[in-house]
Design an enzyme around this catalytic site. Structure first.
Site, PDB file in Angstrom:
ATOM      1  N   ALA A   1      31.957  40.465  34.511  1.00 23.97           N
ATOM      2  CA  ALA A   1      30.705  40.796  33.832  1.00 23.97           C
ATOM      3  C   ALA A   1      29.560  40.114  34.578  1.00 23.97           C
ATOM      4  O   ALA A   1      29.758  39.108  35.274  1.00 23.97           O
ATOM      5  CB  ALA A   1      30.769  40.315  32.389  1.00 23.97           C
TER       6      ALA A   1
ATOM      7  N   GLY B   1      35.787  39.714  33.582  1.00 21.92           N
ATOM      8  CA  GLY B   1      35.744  41.099  33.112  1.00 21.92           C
ATOM      9  C   GLY B   1      36.367  42.063  34.118  1.00 21.92           C
ATOM     10  O   GLY B   1      36.851  43.136  33.738  1.00 21.92           O
TER      11      GLY B   1
ATOM     12  N   GLU C   1      39.932  41.943  33.471  1.00 21.85           N
ATOM     13  CA  GLU C   1      40.154  42.603  32.179  1.00 21.85           C
ATOM     14  C   GLU C   1      40.074  44.129  32.315  1.00 21.85           C
ATOM     15  O   GLU C   1      40.802  44.863  31.651  1.00 21.85           O
ATOM     16  CB  GLU C   1      39.135  42.067  31.164  1.00 21.85           C
ATOM     17  CG  GLU C   1      39.397  40.579  30.887  1.00 21.85           C
ATOM     18  CD  GLU C   1      38.313  39.900  30.075  1.00 21.85           C
ATOM     19  OE1 GLU C   1      37.165  39.837  30.561  1.00 21.85           O
ATOM     20  OE2 GLU C   1      38.590  39.445  28.962  1.00 21.85           O
TER      21      GLU C   1
ATOM     22  N   GLU D   1      36.513  32.332  33.016  1.00 22.93           N
ATOM     23  CA  GLU D   1      35.396  32.170  32.079  1.00 22.93           C
ATOM     24  C   GLU D   1      35.161  30.710  31.667  1.00 22.93           C
ATOM     25  O   GLU D   1      34.022  30.301  31.463  1.00 22.93           O
ATOM     26  CB  GLU D   1      35.611  33.040  30.832  1.00 22.93           C
ATOM     27  CG  GLU D   1      35.317  34.518  31.049  1.00 22.93           C
ATOM     28  CD  GLU D   1      36.505  35.334  31.554  1.00 22.93           C
ATOM     29  OE1 GLU D   1      37.498  34.725  32.013  1.00 22.93           O
ATOM     30  OE2 GLU D   1      36.432  36.565  31.491  1.00 22.93           O
TER      31      GLU D   1
END
Ligand code: CO8
Length: 257
Positions: A63, A108, A111, A131
């Site tokens: 992200a 992300g 993911e 993270e």
């Protein structure tokens, strides 16, 4: 367009294209990806998808940290929901999706790869859920899908330490199906997608749906818990410190508040 779409007879190749930021996933990119999925879902010619990253270094580094840096908990939750929508959609997409992981697949990005049906890795691939290094926790399904793809113990090690794993370790733990020399990765991914595209589409879609059930156990309920935990991380000073340190290229100092 920040996500490119190429149609090759019965398969489609989606390329996350923001190499200057290691293909970090902005909201626009998530929207682009969603838009492409809309057109591919209803295209009877297309029977399998390959998802990869542009450039030599990354599938995607996750992200967009810029987007989260000053986020309030509600904004962070909204961004996480956006990621959940795309990852859930890939997981439930009625055609197989192969991730061709050509470099970093972090946060992300990891993911997103975990939401694909099959992960093929180049020798240069590195997977991780880093993270915690920026003061937060995975928020796009990593708490659930990493544990399901590998094991709860391995998922916890990756999430607690934020360490990156090599392609070989990814294969050994079930995170990647195969590892290929970097220059062969796309040909292998395309060949696999083309092979699947020769099979009966209805049977493949039904098989995907049913195999997904094998790991069900209230995935959506657990993802909702992940969203809340992710948003709560944005009430802490450690989140601000972690993200500031990332852009200042220094080690963060987490104080537990
Ligand atoms: N977001 C924004 N920019 C990024 C990101 C990112 N995730 N990753 C890299 N970039 C940018 C860097 O800022 C840098 O930009 P610039 O050239 O302008 O300085 C450029 O990409 C190249 O990166 P580096 O200079 O850092 O390259 P290095 O080779 O030194 O390092 C790494 C490569 C190790 C991949 C490093 O870039 C890195 O650690 N990146 C961040 C990885 C990360 O922490 N990802 C997880 C992000 S959090 C997340 O994904 C949570 C998802 C779930 C919830 C989201 C909802 C809110």
């Amino acid at each position: 367009m920040s996500v490119d779409l190429e149609r090759r007879e019965r398969i489609a190749i989606l390329t996350l294209n923001r190499p200057d930021a290691l293909n970090a996933l902005s909201v626009e990119m998530l929207d682009d990806l969603d838009g492409h999925l809309n057109s591919l879902e209803n295209d009877p010619e297309i029977r399998a998808l390959v998802l990869t990253g542009a450039g030599e270094r990354a599938f995607t580094a996750g992200a967009d940290i810029n987007h989260m840096r000053e986020a309030t908990p509600l904004e962070a939750r909204q961004y996480a929901r956006r990621g959940h929508a795309v990852t859930n959609r890939l997981e439930n997409f009625p055609k197989p999706v192969i991730a061709a992981v050509n470099g970093y697949a972090l946060g992300g990005g990891c993911e997103l790869a975990l939401a694909c049906d099959i992960r093929l890795a180049s020798e240069k691939a590195q997977f991780g859920l880093p993270e915690v290094n920026i003061g937060i926790l995975p928020g796009w399904g990593g708490t659930q899908r990493m544990a399901r793809a590998t094991s709860p113990g391995f998922a916890k090690e990756l999430i607690f330490t934020g360490r990156r794993v090599t392609a070989d370790e990814a294969r050994a733990t079930g995170l990647a199906n195969h590892v290929y020399p970097h220059d062969e990765l796309m040909d292998r991914a395309v060949a696999l997608a083309e092979e699947i595209a020769t099979k009966p589409p209805w049977a493949i879609a039904a098989a995907k749906e049913v195999v997904n059930l094998a790991l069900e156990g209230d995935l959506q309920g657990h993802l909702a818990r992940e969203l809340d935990a992710f948003a709560l991380a944005f009430t802490t000073e450690d989140q601000r410190e972690g993200m500031a340190a990332f852009f200042e290229k220094r080690t963060p100092e987490f104080r537990g508040r």
